[in-house]
Design a protein around this motif. Structure first.
Motif, PDB file in Angstrom:
ATOM      1  N   UNK A 131       0.825  -1.210   0.000  1.00  0.00           N
ATOM      2  CA  UNK A 131       0.000   0.000   0.000  1.00  0.00           C
ATOM      3  C   UNK A 131       0.860   1.261   0.000  1.00  0.00           C
ATOM      4  N   UNK A 132       1.826   1.338   0.899  1.00  0.00           N
ATOM      5  CA  UNK A 132       2.684   2.520   0.970  1.00  0.00           C
ATOM      6  C   UNK A 132       3.480   2.690  -0.324  1.00  0.00           C
ATOM      7  N   UNK A 133       3.963   1.578  -0.861  1.00  0.00           N
ATOM      8  CA  UNK A 133       4.700   1.628  -2.128  1.00  0.00           C
ATOM      9  C   UNK A 133       3.797   2.133  -3.252  1.00  0.00           C
ATOM     10  N   UNK A 134       2.574   1.642  -3.317  1.00  0.00           N
ATOM     11  CA  UNK A 134       1.640   2.061  -4.366  1.00  0.00           C
ATOM     12  C   UNK A 134       1.344   3.549  -4.285  1.00  0.00           C
ATOM     13  N   UNK A 135       1.166   4.056  -3.075  1.00  0.00           N
ATOM     14  CA  UNK A 135       0.901   5.489  -2.911  1.00  0.00           C
ATOM     15  C   UNK A 135       2.108   6.325  -3.323  1.00  0.00           C
ATOM     16  N   UNK A 136       3.309   5.868  -2.988  1.00  0.00           N
ATOM     17  CA  UNK A 136       4.523   6.595  -3.386  1.00  0.00           C
ATOM     18  C   UNK A 136       4.662   6.586  -4.910  1.00  0.00           C
ATOM     19  N   UNK A 137       4.326   5.467  -5.530  1.00  0.00           N
ATOM     20  CA  UNK A 137       4.387   5.373  -6.998  1.00  0.00           C
ATOM     21  C   UNK A 137       3.387   6.321  -7.645  1.00  0.00           C
TER      22      UNK A 137
END
Length: 144
Positions: A131-137
């Protein structure tokens, strides 16, 4: 000076100015279009890399949950993707990717989980590691 020469020179100057204006406009338009196409190609490449990372990280995380192993050679592909991200991605994306790597590695060394434990973890949101990775992307792609 003959008035015919003045008219001819004025017409010639007008044609030159009009031609230069047309050339400059065309050149600027082409340059803007090329820059836009390059930016879109870069975004498409990043999207593909991020999608590939999410798929591989999800697969490895589920494998780590169900298999306790000292052999983590499957992480090589994930490390390679993070290396590619280091070349072109924002530091927050890289930090989030490295955090996922650490979670997967720790999960491999932890105990195996059965189906009921996995269901409990899913209800508590513990399986949402990307989730955090997706938001950063998403933020990185929006900024480009």
């Amino acid at each position: 000076m003959n008035p015919a020469y003045i008219s001819a020179l004025a017409a010639l100057a007008g044609a030159i100015i009009g031609g230069l204006t047309s050339f400059t406009t065309s050149w600027l338009t082409q340059r803007v279009q090329l820059r836009h196409a390059h930016r879109e190609a870069e975004r498409a490449e990043l999207k593909a890399l991020y999608n590939e990372f999410i798929s591989e990280a999800s697969r490895l995380f589920v494998d780590a949950l169900t298999h306790q192993s000292d052999d983590v050679s499957g992480l090589v592909g994930l490390y390679a993707m993070v290396g590619r991200m280091r070349l072109i991605s924002h530091p927050t994306v890289i930090a989030a990717a490295m955090q996922i790597e650490q979670i997967i590695l720790a999960t491999y060394f932890g105990p195996n989980r059965n189906f009921h434990e996995l269901m409990d973890d899913a209800h508590q949101g513990k399986l949402s590691v990307v989730v955090e990775f997706s938001e950063a992307c998403r933020k990185d792609l929006a900024a480009r």
